[in-house]
Design an enzyme around this catalytic site. Structure first.
Site, short mmCIF file in Angstrom:
data_model
loop_
_atom_site.label_atom_id
_atom_site.label_comp_id
_atom_site.label_asym_id
_atom_site.label_seq_id
_atom_site.Cartn_x
_atom_site.Cartn_y
_atom_site.Cartn_z
N GLY A 11 38.78 52.66 41.38
CA GLY A 11 37.85 53.74 41.03
C GLY A 11 38.03 54.26 39.62
N ASP A 25 37.43 44.69 38.98
CA ASP A 25 36.99 46.07 38.75
C ASP A 25 36.56 46.27 37.30
OD1 ASP A 25 39.95 45.72 38.52
OD2 ASP A 25 39.84 47.70 37.61
N ASN A 26 36.81 45.26 36.45
CA ASN A 26 36.39 45.33 35.05
C ASN A 26 35.23 44.40 34.76
OD1 ASN A 26 38.50 47.13 34.52
ND2 ASN A 26 39.91 45.49 34.00
N ASP A 43 47.19 60.57 34.62
CA ASP A 43 46.68 61.90 34.28
C ASP A 43 45.20 61.92 33.96
OD1 ASP A 43 46.60 60.68 31.79
OD2 ASP A 43 48.36 61.73 31.01
N GLY A 44 44.56 60.74 33.95
CA GLY A 44 43.13 60.69 33.68
C GLY A 44 42.76 60.88 32.22
N ARG A 63 30.36 47.84 39.11
CA ARG A 63 31.24 46.68 38.93
C ARG A 63 31.26 45.79 40.17
NH1 ARG A 63 35.03 49.30 35.49
NH2 ARG A 63 34.04 51.16 34.65
#
Length: 521
Positions: free
Chosen positions: A100, A269-270, A134-135, A199
């Site tokens: 995600g 996912d890419n 940490d995003g 994706r």
């Protein structure tokens, strides 16, 4: 600042029922609502004037505090609901489960001039998919993504785009080489855009969880909005969808091979289902032509994502997408038939591309052999890919072999190595090439013009990006602007910028950020 909002993804697809922004497994949903993290003291470094126009914005809009606040996540535009997308993926060949948008937050969708754009922030804070991270994002990786996505667009490579690059004003802790030496770096945020960021892994996660209802919803949504030319119904509709994704994936990877781009982390996912280059992480540009090169430190041992393997990984990933779509079709044979067509289609398009790089228009049965011999010969001595193909257009039908060699010598990292058997190989190939040019009806000038339109003079070489990063860390953003403008015209001579048409300097051969990169960003 006025935007024509046309949100579809978060209106038509199932949302996460849990509102809290906590790291967790998100079930029965395609996305989770989340609010970007407010930053300490944001400042705008650069903005793409082209993307402003695409979104219906102006240069004056980009100078406002509102623009800065929205595109750094400090303000949520009225009547919008930011969200992070849920997807899974195979990473380095292994199923990783839920992944995600761990540090990407979709702000909204914009409709303008008959185009649809999804706009998101990368590095705007944690989401339910951040796992232990940490995003956030740092300046070095953000500069690389910002410059490369726009450079790829102007090279003619299908890609996501970038709108803006900003400093967050925060410090972010990172371990660049995963060797225990963590350090604080400048935090940054890229606003990136695409028709959609869906994706392969978006379908995989729903299929793996046997959520076939949501899987069909997502597939129908994708077809309706991004493949409207598919008019079939029932199972055939989903087979036609896989066929379109296959064809777009082939087109994208052939373009990568044409310009010497190595994605570095082709996990499912890419991989965009629209055939767009997405997620600019540890990518790199070939300096010396080398099918075995990968820029990713994580991939250094097995080289799964090396330059010469990208086409095979494209097919491997399509197998995983086909498996994910199987519940909608429930027949393996038609899916297999679509995948079986991949290799012949890729070979045909690759050969057509390579012929264009060599300036060959007429059909000739010997062209496959000529291309194969060239690829073997390029591996005999370290040869700069970009300079070689660009200078190859200067060779004429009338040239002697000695003159032809002089015209490409600039591409060799150590010209003194061009001797004995290596020199004979090059002389043999150039003899075959010049003989082949005799069969072309176009003039030398026409052929050069054609070749210079497919062989770029300028690409975002790894050391160039690192120079821009080093300066930016000192507060100097002039190289970002210089490279941004340079790479808008990669096929033009631009004599004022000729210094960037040069082989990788020796200091950059093994320098971090120039030769190998990590996923740490």
């Amino acid at each position: 600042m006025k935007l024509h909002l046309n949100n579809t993804f978060n209106k038509e697809l199932p949302a996460d029922k849990v509102i809290e922004n906590t790291r967790r497994q998100v079930l029965d949903a395609c996305f989770s609502y989340v609010t970007p993290k407010k930053t300490a003291n944001p400042s705008l470094i650069h903005v793409s004037e082209e993307m402003l126009v695409e979104l219906g914005l102006t240069k004056d809009d980009a100078k406002t505090n509102k623009f800065l606040s929205i595109f750094t996540g400090n303000e949520v535009l009225e009547n919008t609901h930011p969200y992070a997308m849920c997807y899974g993926g195979h990473q380095f060949g292994n199923w990783a489960g839920q992944l995600g948008d761990g540090r990407a937050i979709n702000l909204f969708e914009v409709a303008h001039s008959n185009k649809q754009w999804a706009v998101q922030l990368k590095g705007a804070g944690e989401t339910p998919y951040s796992r232990t991270a940490d995003g956030l994002a740092v300046l070095r990786s953000s500069i690389r993504e910002y410059l490369c996505s726009e450079a790829m667009h102007h090279l003619g490579v299908p890609t996501t785009r970038a709108l803006s690059l900003s400093l967050s004003g925060d410090e972010v802790l990172r371990d660049v080489l995963y060797n225990g030496n963590r350090a604080y770096e400048k935090g940054a945020i890229v606003s990136r855009t695409a028709p959609s960021f869906i994706r392969f892994g978006s379908f995989e996660i729903l299929s793996a969880r046997q959520n076939h209802t949501a899987l069909q919803q997502l597939t129908d949504y994708t077809i309706n909005h991004f493949y409207p030319e598919i008019t079939s119904t029932g199972k055939q509709k989903y087979l036609d969808f896989l066929t379109k994704v296959r064809d777009n994936t082939i087109e994208m990877i052939v373009h990568w091979q044409r310009v010497g781009f190595v994605h570095g982390v082709m996990n499912t996912d890419n991989m965009s289902v629209l055939g767009l280059t997405i997620d600019y992480g540890p990518y790199g540009w070939l300096e010396g032509f080398d099918f075995g090169w990968t820029p990713n430190t994580t991939d250094a041992q097995h080289k799964r994502y090396r330059f010469g393997n990208q086409s095979y990984i494209g097919l491997w990933n399509l197998f995983k997408l086909a498996n994910a779509l199987y519940p909608l079709i429930e027949e393996a044979e038609p899916l297999q038939h679509i995948l079986d067509g991949y290799n012949s289609l890729f070979k045909e398009q690759y050969e057509t591309m390579m012929k264009s790089k060599l300036g060959l228009i007429q059909n000739n049965d010997t062209d496959s052999e000529l291309i194969g011999r060239l690829e073997e010969t390029l591996h005999l001595i370290e040869t700069d890919m970009t300079i070689f193909f660009r200078n190859l257009s200067n060779i004429t039908k009338e040239d002697s072999i000695s003159i032809a060699i002089k015209k490409i010598t600039e591409a060799f990292y150590n010209p003194l190595e061009l001797k004995d058997e290596i020199k004979k190989h090059w002389e043999t190939w150039l003899t075959q090439y010049i003989d082949r040019l005799q069969q072309e009806t176009q003039t030398n000038e026409q052929r050069k013009q054609h070749m210079d339109g497919v062989n770029p003079k300028y690409v975002l070489r790894n050391y160039m990006a690192q120079l821009a990063i080093d300066d930016a860390n000192k507060g100097d953003y002039n190289l970002i602007e210089e490279f941004y403008q340079l790479l808008k015209q990669p096929y033009s001579e631009q004599p004022q910028h000729h210094k960037w048409f040069a082989k990788r300097p020796e200091w950059a051969r093994n320098k971090v950020g120039c030769s190998m990169l990590s996923c740490s960003s």
